[in-house]
Design a protein around this motif. Structure first.
Motif, PDB file in Angstrom:
ATOM      1  N   GLY A 183       0.813  -1.212   0.000  1.00  0.00           N
ATOM      2  CA  GLY A 183       0.000   0.000   0.000  1.00  0.00           C
ATOM      3  C   GLY A 183       0.844   1.257   0.000  1.00  0.00           C
ATOM      4  N   GLY A 184       1.949   1.237   0.745  1.00  0.00           N
ATOM      5  CA  GLY A 184       2.811   2.418   0.818  1.00  0.00           C
ATOM      6  C   GLY A 184       3.470   2.761  -0.498  1.00  0.00           C
ATOM      7  N   ILE A 185       4.007   1.762  -1.191  1.00  0.00           N
ATOM      8  CA  ILE A 185       4.683   2.067  -2.456  1.00  0.00           C
ATOM      9  C   ILE A 185       3.677   2.357  -3.566  1.00  0.00           C
ATOM     10  CG2 ILE A 185       6.778   0.822  -1.865  1.00  0.00           C
ATOM     11  CD1 ILE A 185       5.831  -1.542  -3.437  1.00  0.00           C
ATOM     12  N   LEU A 186       2.456   1.854  -3.427  1.00  0.00           N
ATOM     13  CA  LEU A 186       1.405   2.263  -4.359  1.00  0.00           C
ATOM     14  C   LEU A 186       1.139   3.758  -4.239  1.00  0.00           C
ATOM     15  CD1 LEU A 186      -1.418  -0.467  -4.394  1.00  0.00           C
ATOM     16  CD2 LEU A 186      -0.281   0.542  -6.377  1.00  0.00           C
ATOM     17  N   VAL A 187       0.955   4.221  -3.004  1.00  0.00           N
ATOM     18  CA  VAL A 187       0.704   5.644  -2.767  1.00  0.00           C
ATOM     19  C   VAL A 187       1.921   6.464  -3.178  1.00  0.00           C
ATOM     20  CG1 VAL A 187       0.234   7.392  -1.006  1.00  0.00           C
ATOM     21  CG2 VAL A 187      -0.937   5.186  -0.925  1.00  0.00           C
ATOM     22  N   SER A 188       3.113   5.974  -2.865  1.00  0.00           N
ATOM     23  CA  SER A 188       4.335   6.698  -3.218  1.00  0.00           C
ATOM     24  C   SER A 188       4.464   6.862  -4.724  1.00  0.00           C
ATOM     25  CB  SER A 188       5.553   5.943  -2.668  1.00  0.00           C
ATOM     26  OG  SER A 188       6.746   6.608  -3.008  1.00  0.00           O
ATOM     27  N   SER A 189       4.117   5.821  -5.459  1.00  0.00           N
ATOM     28  CA  SER A 189       4.192   5.899  -6.919  1.00  0.00           C
ATOM     29  C   SER A 189       3.169   6.887  -7.477  1.00  0.00           C
ATOM     30  CB  SER A 189       3.957   4.515  -7.522  1.00  0.00           C
ATOM     31  OG  SER A 189       4.914   3.583  -7.046  1.00  0.00           O
ATOM     32  N   LEU A 190       1.989   6.904  -6.891  1.00  0.00           N
ATOM     33  CA  LEU A 190       0.941   7.813  -7.375  1.00  0.00           C
ATOM     34  C   LEU A 190       1.243   9.263  -7.016  1.00  0.00           C
ATOM     35  CD1 LEU A 190      -2.233   5.692  -6.517  1.00  0.00           C
ATOM     36  CD2 LEU A 190      -1.261   6.121  -8.782  1.00  0.00           C
ATOM     37  N   THR A 191       1.949   9.498  -5.907  1.00  0.00           N
ATOM     38  CA  THR A 191       2.242  10.878  -5.503  1.00  0.00           C
ATOM     39  C   THR A 191       3.260  11.545  -6.410  1.00  0.00           C
ATOM     40  OG1 THR A 191       3.852  10.023  -3.896  1.00  0.00           O
ATOM     41  CG2 THR A 191       1.667  10.605  -3.070  1.00  0.00           C
ATOM     42  N   THR A 192       3.972  10.783  -7.220  1.00  0.00           N
ATOM     43  CA  THR A 192       4.878  11.417  -8.175  1.00  0.00           C
ATOM     44  C   THR A 192       4.112  12.228  -9.213  1.00  0.00           C
ATOM     45  OG1 THR A 192       4.882   9.446  -9.602  1.00  0.00           O
ATOM     46  CG2 THR A 192       6.571   9.586  -7.880  1.00  0.00           C
ATOM     47  N   ARG A 193       2.857  11.867  -9.444  1.00  0.00           N
ATOM     48  CA  ARG A 193       2.020  12.601 -10.390  1.00  0.00           C
ATOM     49  C   ARG A 193       0.965  13.438  -9.677  1.00  0.00           C
ATOM     50  NH1 ARG A 193       0.980  12.279 -15.825  1.00  0.00           N
ATOM     51  NH2 ARG A 193       2.418  10.512 -15.979  1.00  0.00           N
ATOM     52  N   TYR A 194       0.432  12.887  -8.600  1.00  0.00           N
ATOM     53  CA  TYR A 194      -0.621  13.579  -7.851  1.00  0.00           C
ATOM     54  C   TYR A 194      -0.095  13.873  -6.446  1.00  0.00           C
ATOM     55  CZ  TYR A 194      -3.135  11.265 -11.639  1.00  0.00           C
ATOM     56  OH  TYR A 194      -3.524  10.800 -12.864  1.00  0.00           O
TER      57      TYR A 194
END
Length: 285
Positions: A183-194
């Motif tokens: 879950g953490g790396i999913l959010v981390s990956s999405l925060t690069t754009r959002y």
């Protein structure tokens, strides 16, 4: 005679990985020494300049347990299935804090480490993995205190004695680690754009806690809402943990298998997206 530099064979060739499932776990194993150094850095720096030092590892969940006991146990009168309040709440808090710490601290991987990622090559996955491992030390200390608390109450109010079922605890820890990391790396990956997603993670974790039987047992959840609570993979982890040590909890192997499967799915999706994003992350900083 000296050999010409351009004739020297290459020992390491760094090339971009292709494909969603090209995660590069082999490279992560090669950099295991770096992972251990990052674990030590996280563990030491967290409380290096504090008064109580590692005591905070135990004091924080203990204070949460006291608050839950007073507010939800005494004032609200919520059921604890006959288990002493402090023991019931501390069991849930220990599990929840490990998962929540893994999730929140890995969710900031790309943004918090942008400077070092842009200067030197190493498997980017080493950073979130080190966070999960360093939090495992914290969990171990809190779990040890839980055993002391359990032994204190076992003299009279708690009849359950952990038996062979205690062997399931490492499996529960693995589920929490996989779910938190994925879950953490999913959010981390999405925060690069959002980028605004990073501000929602704290609120999301708090909201998820109330959908997990931390301050209440699953048996007290009305039938209309039970399916919603059971959809949370952490629900069965907490229930199984309490069942092993306290003899209370709506635990079934089928629901635990669901939690394991859901955690594995989240982890695989997180690893795939993380691997995809790390190739172009520095272009979006």
């Amino acid at each position: 005679m000296t050999r010409r530099e351009d004739d020297m064979p290459w020992t390491t060739i760094i090339t971009p990985r292709r494909g969603w499932l090209d995660i590069g776990l082999g490279a992560l194993w090669e950099y295991r020494d770096l992972v251990l150094l990052l674990v030590r850095r996280d563990f030491v720096s967290r409380y290096k300049q504090t008064i109580l030092g590692p005591v905070w590892f135990v004091l924080q969940p203990l204070l949460m347990t006291v608050v839950f006991t007073v507010v939800f146990g005494k004032m609200a009168g919520l059921s604890t299935d006959g288990v002493p309040g402090p023991l019931f709440y501390f069991a849930g808090v220990v599990c929840w804090r490990y998962f929540a710490a893994c999730l929140t601290k890995t969710s900031d991987t790309f943004v918090a480490n942008a400077a070092i990622f842009g200067k030197v090559y190493f498997p980017r996955l080493a950073v979130p993995v080190s966070v999960v491992l360093s939090n495992l030390f914290t969990f171990a200390l809190q779990f040890a205190f839980f055993l002391v608390l359990h032994a204190f109450y076992a003299s009279g109010e708690v009849s359950a004695r952990p038996g062979a079922a205690v062997a399931v605890v490492p499996f529960l820890v693995a589920i929490m680690a996989a779910l938190g990391l994925g879950g953490g790396i999913l959010v981390s990956s999405l925060t690069t754009r959002y980028r605004d997603l990073r501000f929602l993670i704290g609120f999301g974790v708090q909201l998820l806690m109330y959908l997990t039987p931390i301050i209440y047992p699953l048996s007290s959840v009305p039938e209309d809402y039970r399916l919603l609570v059971l959809a949370n993979p952490m629900t069965e982890v907490v229930e199984a943990f309490r069942y092993v040590f306290l003899g209370q909890g709506a635990f079934t192997w089928a629901r635990l298998a669901y939690s394991a499967g859901a955690s594995a799915l989240v982890l695989v999706c997180g690893l795939a997206l993380f691997s995809r994003v790390e190739k172009t992350f520095m272009d979006t900083v």
